[in-house]
Design an enzyme around this catalytic site. Structure first.
Site, PDB file in Angstrom:
ATOM      1  N   GLU B 469      49.966  43.880  42.637  1.00 40.40           N
ATOM      2  CA  GLU B 469      49.048  44.987  42.958  1.00 40.40           C
ATOM      3  C   GLU B 469      47.800  44.484  43.666  1.00 40.40           C
ATOM      4  O   GLU B 469      46.710  44.972  43.432  1.00 40.40           O
ATOM      5  CB  GLU B 469      48.651  45.735  41.674  1.00 40.40           C
ATOM      6  CG  GLU B 469      49.639  46.827  41.353  1.00 40.40           C
ATOM      7  CD  GLU B 469      49.059  47.938  40.515  1.00 40.40           C
ATOM      8  OE1 GLU B 469      48.280  48.734  41.075  1.00 40.40           O
ATOM      9  OE2 GLU B 469      49.357  47.981  39.319  1.00 40.40           O
ATOM     10  N   GLY B 470      47.982  43.494  44.477  1.00 38.16           N
ATOM     11  CA  GLY B 470      46.827  42.905  45.162  1.00 38.16           C
ATOM     12  C   GLY B 470      46.338  41.722  44.366  1.00 38.16           C
ATOM     13  O   GLY B 470      45.887  41.894  43.250  1.00 38.16           O
TER      14      GLY B 470
END
Lengths: 371, 667, 403
Positions: B469-470
């Protein structure tokens, strides 16, 4: 969760008790007891008293009277017959003091006449008696005075270090118990609770008794059931009143063994000025119950201001250099015996406790908060 | 005849619309002016009395403007991006009022929902088995579907639960009890089908959402490729329009796709050629909704992972997959924005799920510490252990507060831009869980390291939080650069002058006089944040103000030092410092507002919460102080340049560059 | 007309009205003298009295019904709310609502709704909206509609005494009835300031309404008493599991590993005592509990100052320098070792009888093998607390609190 079932205010701070629940609010119209005596009624404006709510209502009553509407007063004058039924009340047969709506503690007009708010008994002593008793005590007082002078010149001031706990009242002997005054509502003919302060089998002070919520049928009292113990005021030599200075400390510490009920701790800071005679700072003492002792530390910042059992709108934190007495009250309106063993009451310094006062204040519309 | 004012309108405000003000304790505190010192007339549901009176605070103005309660509850105020404005030194004081989003019915409903989910996790989910066999049994998945957990944020009209952000975050706390399940569900709804929810048109929603809500179909998010992980714009999958213009042919391969093996619906991002106005053909990313049934979609065997082993992660290959043009999500060429929106919207729940895991682990560790005795004392008597617990508790408190304040803001405002805040929550939570989870293992001692116990599995599952998610590094850059971009717009002229000192001597002189206080590390505190929270938190509020002022100062310093080159790779260390400052400030805001609310309304252990909040503020302020000093000092004094030189040597040496200690030169 | 006089008579019950009406009947033929009647009815004219007398039957029904509303046999929340609804239906103009509210407040406890916020809100809702809101400063100052405000205040009073916290809806009701500056609203706001602060102030958690069931209460009580030691374990036993047990009851027992250790090291010659039952209150319910107590050991002498001042001889446990005996000096005494005895276990039983305590001891032997060797006495007097006598015990367990 823990709701106080404290008795509604029952008059003045005679034993230093706060009878109202901590959250029982200061609006005078919500009282239960008609303590108002006919002579307290005054038709002039009673607006100026600091904690008066009654005053304004009294004025309003006057106006209402003129308008011709019968002021409501049923609650305060309730007569009972034998079977605890409410008798029909005839408005036009009311007692003299029937006009008011608000039935607060005896709120006085321009000044507080009596430091005990009408609850004390003034004993009359003749001058001869007074002089004779005084001379008897002269010797002890002189010795006390000499000690004080010596202390002033020789002793160093008290140094309090972080984490220090100084015990102020240790209840471990009959002598120490003499510093406490025990009262209950029975003493004022306002109830049937009984209390006593004795030495427990383990040698600690035992405040026990029974809270009785039965209301006496005298037409004045609406709720009953409280007992208190309170320390006597510290005095210097020659009976000069003095204060306890706790400004170096941050917490009140008590070692108690209770029975699971909640008690109320009242710290009185009555001073020279009469409007502050009834200032009591209160907080709850929750007990775990059981055979184990508990050490409860309550920060002074948590104590909130009451006067004659009414929580005040304008709150301030307790003036720790001006403490007069500490009291413990039982008044949680549970009709059962209570038992609180107290080992000591002391004060503690915690430097990491930086809070000065725990009750935040809000700006409200004008004339809505107590004034 | 009766001219009574319709007071109802002031009181009967819609629950969601005026959330931030409408709080018994804090709504009043918004006025906060302590000089009046008139206590104890609590105003419920805010400020109804005070709106008619002397208040001039903007929040109350807004309340008045909102009008009668007959307005529909969907009317929500707008929200200025909080953290982005911090870079300019603008502090939105509304954030100091912790939002209360759920009304009584929603709250009850939520708690009724929680009980069966918790029971399900305790009774029917065997985490050890899932981890060992690296798969979630179908009965468990079926149970999740029956609980409705596959469609939490899908509106009720499509068969989902229609939960808001706060409720979603609360349920995420429980789902975190098993990492694999949490990731499977998150991949399905937080990213897999979010695209359709956010950007889909009515037909797409009607077609796909009902099946996704009941769990008949599982969704997956296909963005990562072998050559592009963090750099989403460089993907190489291509989609070409067929000759009849009715289908796109998708070609490419994606790796590390959660739910890849079992997903029936994939949100795929591919490059499509776009004709620019000047005639050039550029490749832009477009989002497609691809059904496995379209054909040409193949997935490989699941990957063997360190943690979240039950979640299915595999490669997906597309070979001329026909995608009808109706299945384009959003605009053609607008896929990058879609991807960013999707990723930004799901991040904040990591705070609450991290808090869920940590609370569980703290419970286990505490039980162990209280029962185990060594050297005649319980472990819980040792100061080293106590310190660990205390710090852990502070971190968890901050995580929870940040997650729920973000969720509250999202729920109570229309189109609130919380991308930076969500990134902050993700970075802080993932790092805290990894660090403090490891400390919990430390407290548990040998037991924490053994496979038969669940503790090590939680830590392994938690490691991925920093990566997916990053990655945290990318998110730090994102936080810093978003803030700088926002600040740069306003500071444009100021920075130009600062970068050309010799051309603007007068300005520089004025500016240095202004900055004198900052150079002595003593900025003027004029925000009066202490007036908006409980007076006992004054020290925390003053620290927060100090930190905000210092952040503003350091933003000016960084922009003036680098100008537009601030986004270059070599300047990332300064950006990371700015991002860390922003994270700490947001954390401080969240904990102060939450602690103040708790203390005012008498929540159990609120005094403890105050302590946690004050500790967080103290430590955060100390960290920010050091970081701003480092930024001020520049790369030569704060050792950045030395580290870069060391790193360069390592790169040259293709590894560790120091010779072995046993090397001899002469005998 | 008659109904309005009932309003003006304040809280006069219907019986007053009845007597009044009957007296009016009697004096029908004589002109109503202004001296005999109260002031507020002075201006009643003969004709209207006659008229009212003629309508006596109808008005009797409405004015009698205040008592009648609460005269049902079935006293539940539904019937209470039904009474309110009936009042509303019968009196679309809400005549006599003040009396009704007072009567309702009195009867609330019988109906068991004295702690129910919904019911209070329903009562407060009976007041007419809008009519009593002051329209200028004078009305605000002089307590516009004092009787009604007092009635609302009394209702809030009762809420407060019963520990019922109001909410924003009740504030809305009061605001719409009395306006922002009225006393009930101000009292309401004070309640909402102070009550939440104390609702959860006690360090020991109790549920919102304490159960009536003795077993649940005992569990709560023993858990509460054992919070002293976080490693305590609460065990639930049945006397059925003990052979030769006469009574069949439950036992809730609390003991921690520290106490087990203390019991393990207890010299077998010294007897230990089972004492009780002592009282513990959980809000308004009382539970009797027993303790297993050994005589207090003398406190070890405090470590000498000179010994602590000497830093040349620091002993470390990981090098084996410190002998177990030395550690005894530094070993802390547990919280169970008090000056009036060593508390070894706490229990509460269903019957509080001698036999159940015997069963308890036998069950404790499973986890404390040394207990089998130690003589156990059952005593009445105890230094720890007031032992409840059987009479007292029954009385307090069935204590009804006055709300």
């Amino acid at each position: 969760m823990f709701h106080f079932r404290g008795v509604q205010l029952l008059g003045g701070p005679q034993s230093g008790f706060v009878l109202a629940q901590p959250f029982f609010l200061c609006f005078s119209r919500t009282s239960s007891v008609r303590v108002l005596q006919p002579k307290n009624l005054c038709s002039t404006c009673k607006y100026s008293c600091r904690y008066i709510h009654f005053g304004t209502s009294q004025r309003k009553i006057q106006v209402l009277d003129r308008v011709g509407v019968t002021p409501y007063s049923q609650r305060s004058v309730i007569s009972y017959n034998k079977d605890h039924e409410l008798l029909p009340h005839h408005p036009w047969n009311k007692a003299v003091t029937s006009r008011s709506i608000s039935v607060a503690a005896a709120q006085n007009l321009f000044w507080e006449k009596d430091p005990k708010g009408g609850y004390g008994h003034k004993k009359k002593h003749s001058q001869k008696e007074l002089i004779r008793d005084g001379l008897k005590e002269l010797r002890t007082e002189l010795i006390k005075w000499k000690d004080e002078v010596r202390e002033k010149f020789e002793d160093d001031p008290i140094m309090v270090r972080p984490g220090d706990m100084d015990k102020i009242w240790i209840l471990n002997s009959e002598e120490s118990l003499e510093q406490w005054v025990v009262t209950s509502d029975k003493d004022h003919n306002e109830g049937f609770s009984s209390a006593s302060l004795t030495l427990s089998p383990t040698g600690h002070g035992l405040f026990s008794g029974r809270i009785n919520t039965q209301v006496p049928k005298d037409g004045r009292v609406k709720r009953a059931g409280y007992c208190n113990i309170r320390t006597i005021r510290p005095r210097k030599s020659f009976k000069r009143e003095t204060y306890l200075d706790w400004s170096l400390y941050t917490h009140l510490e008590l070692r108690v063994r209770g029975d699971g009920r909640s008690y109320i701790i009242n710290i009185s800071t009555a001073g020279y000025f009469d409007i502050m005679w009834n200032d009591i700072y209160t907080y709850a003492l929750y007990t775990r119950g059981g055979p184990h002792w508990q050490v409860t530390r309550i920060p002074f910042s948590k104590f909130f201001l009451n006067s004659k059992g009414r929580v005040q709108d304008k709150q301030v934190s307790i003036p720790r250099d001006h403490v007069v007495s500490v009291g413990i009250s039982a008044g949680d309106r549970i009709n059962a015996p209570f038992r609180l063993e107290v080992d000591y009451i002391g004060v503690y310094w915690d430097p990491s406790h930086l809070e000065t006062f725990a009750y935040e204040m809000y700006k409200v519309p004008k004339f809505t908060a107590g004034h | 005849m009766l001219r009574w004012q319709p007071v109802k309108f002031v009181l009967g405000h819609p629950s969601r619309g005026k959330v931030i003000f409408g709080h018994p304790g804090i709504g009043r505190a918004m006025l906060g002016h302590q000089e009046s010192h008139i206590a104890a007339l609590g105003v419920t549901r805010g400020f109804s009395t005070t709106t008619q009176d002397s208040c001039t605070s903007p929040q109350v103005q807004e309340a008045r403007d909102d009008g009668p309660a007959q307005q529909p509850t969907t009317l929500k105020p707008t929200h200025q991006p909080f953290v982005k404005n911090l870079f300019l030194g603008k502090f939105d004081k509304k954030m100091l009022t912790f939002p209360e989003v759920l009304d009584r019915d929603q709250h009850e409903l939520l708690h009724e929902m929680i009980a069966p989910i918790e029971r399900f996790f305790i009774e029917k989910v065997d985490g050890a088995k899932i981890d060992k066999e690296a798969s979630i049994p179908p009965e468990t998945l079926q149970g999740l579907k029956e609980l409705g957990l596959y469609g939490q944020q899908i509106p009720e009209e499509y068969g989902g639960l229609g939960l808001g952000a706060t409720e979603y975050a609360r349920i995420a706390e429980i789902l975190a009890l098993d990492g694999s399940i949490a990731v499977t569900l998150a991949a399905h709804q937080a990213i897999g089908l979010k695209g359709i929810l956010i950007t889909g048109n009515q037909e797409q929603k009607k077609k796909y959402l009902p099946r996704l809500a009941c769990g008949e179909w599982t969704a997956a998010f296909c963005l990562t490729e072998p050559s592009s992980g963090s750099d989403a714009a460089s993907i190489q999958s291509r989609a070409t329009l067929s000759k009849d213009g009715k289908t796109w042919l998708l070609n490419g391969s994606k790796i590390w796709i959660s739910n890849g093996g079992s997903a029936d619906l994939l949100t795929v991002f591919a490059k499509t050629p776009e004709v620019q106005p000047n005639g050039e053909v550029k490749d832009k990313v477009t989002a497609f909704i691809v059904e496995r049934g379209f054909g040409g979609v193949s997935s490989s065997t699941p990957e063997d992972k360190m943690g979240i082993r039950g979640s299915n992660t595999c490669e997906i290959h597309f070979e001329n997959t026909p995608v009808p043009i109706e299945n384009v999500l959003g605009e053609i060429g607008g896929g990058f924005k879609v991807a960013m929106n999707i990723l930004n919207s799901g991040r904040f729940s990591m705070g609450s799920s991290g808090a869920g895991i940590m609370k569980k682990m703290i419970g286990w560790s505490m039980e162990h510490a209280v029962t185990r005795k060594q050297f005649g004392h319980h472990l819980s008597e040792f100061a080293l252990i106590k310190e660990k617990f205390a710090r852990m508790s502070v971190a968890v408190y901050a995580m929870e507060s940040m997650a729920y304040i973000t969720a509250g803001v999202l729920d109570s405002h229309k189109n609130a831009d919380c991308s930076v805040e969500a990134a902050i929550v993700k970075v802080f939570s993932s790092e805290s869980v990894w660090h403090w989870g490891s400390e919990c293992l430390q407290i548990l001692g040998g037991m924490g390291y053994m496979k038969p116990y669940p503790f090590e599995r939680y830590l392994r599952d938690a490691r991925v939080l920093l990566i997916f998610e990053g990655t945290n590094e990318i998110l730090r850059l994102f936080i810093a650069l978003s803030g700088l971009q926002h600040a740069g717009i306003e500071l444009q002229s100021l920075i130009k002058k600062l970068r050309n000192p010799l051309m603007n001597p007068g300005f520089i002189l004025g500016k240095s006089i202004e900055r004198l206080r900052h150079q002595k590390d003593n900025p003027k505190l004029d925000l009066d944040l202490a007036g908006y929270i409980h007076p006992s938190l004054k020290l925390g509020a003053d620290s927060l103000e100090y930190c905000v002022k210092r952040l503003q100062y350091s933003v000016e310093v960084v922009l003036a030092r680098h100008g537009l080159k601030v986004a270059e790779p070599e300047n990332q260390l300064e950006l990371a410092r700015l991002a860390d400052c922003a994270i700490d400030i947001y954390g401080m805001t969240a904990v102060l507002s939450r602690a103040s609310r708790s203390y005012c309304i008498g929540i159990r252990n609120s005094a403890h919460e105050m302590q946690l909040a004050m500790m967080f503020c103290e430590e955060a302020a100390a960290r920010i102080k050091k970081r701003v000093k480092d930024i001020e000092n520049g790369p030569f004094i704060n050792s950045d340049s030395t580290y870069m030189k060391i790193a360069d040597t390592l790169i040259e040496n293709k590894g560790y560059a120091a010779e072995h200690p046993l090397t001899r030169v002469f005998w | 007309m008659m109904a309005s006089t009932s309003l003006l008579c304040g809280r006069a019950s219907s019986r007053t009205i009845l007597t009044f009406l009957s007296s009016v009947n009697r004096t029908l033929h004589s002109p109503v003298s202004t001296q005999t009647l109260p002031r507020h009815i002075r201006r009643v004219s003969t004709s209207s009295v006659l008229e009212a007398a003629r309508k006596e039957d109808d008005t009797q029904k409405t004015s009698l019904s205040i008592q009648g509303y609460f005269a049902t046999k079935d006293r539940t929340k539904e019937t209470f709310i039904a009474a309110c609804d009936v009042f509303k239906d019968k009196n679309p103009h809400l005549r006599g609502h003040v009396e009704f509210v007072y009567a309702a407040l009195q009867h609330m406890e019988e109906y068991g709704v004295h702690k129910d916020l919904e019911v209070y809100k329903k009562l407060l809702d009976l007041m007419p909206k809008g009519k009593m809101i002051p329209r200028n400063v004078f009305q605000v100052e002089f307590m516009h509609y004092p009787k009604h405000q007092q009635c609302a205040i009394d209702c809030l009073d009762q809420m407060e005494l019963n520990g019922v916290m109001p909410d924003s809806e009740s504030e809305e009701i009061l605001m719409n009835t009395f306006g922002m500056y009225s006393h009930p609203v101000r009292k309401h706001r004070r309640m909402l300031y102070w009550m939440p602060k104390f609702k959860h102030a006690s360090p020991w958690r109790l549920p919102e309404s304490v159960p009536n069931n003795a077993f649940e209460l005992a569990k709560l009580a023993v858990t509460r008493m054992c919070t002293v030691d976080p490693s305590s374990v609460i065990s639930l036993f049945e006397t059925k599991d003990v052979e030769d047990a006469i009574e069949d009851t439950w036992i809730v027992s609390g003991q921690s590993p520290t106490q087990q250790e203390l019991l393990q090291n207890h010299p077998p010659e010294e007897p230990i005592k089972v004492e009780g039952p002592f009282r513990i209150f959980l809000r308004d319910q009382c539970v009797g509990y027993f303790i297993l107590r050994a005589e207090a050991k003398p406190q070890p002498p405090p470590v000498k100052r000179e010994y602590i001042d000497d830093v040349g001889s620091i002993k470390l446990w990981f090098t084996g320098d410190l002998e177990p005996d030395d550690m005894a000096l530094i070993k802390p005494t547990s919280v169970h070792e008090q000056e009036d005895g060593i508390i070894l276990a706490i229990c509460a039983t269903g019957t509080s009888g001698r036999d159940s305590l015997l069963s308890w001891i036998r069950l404790l032997v499973n986890t404390n093998p040394n207990l089998a060797n130690v003589p156990v006495l059952f005593t009445q007097a105890s230094p720890v607390g007031d032992v409840m006598t059987t009479g007292q015990h029954d009385e307090t367990t069935s204590v009804k609190t006055v709300p």
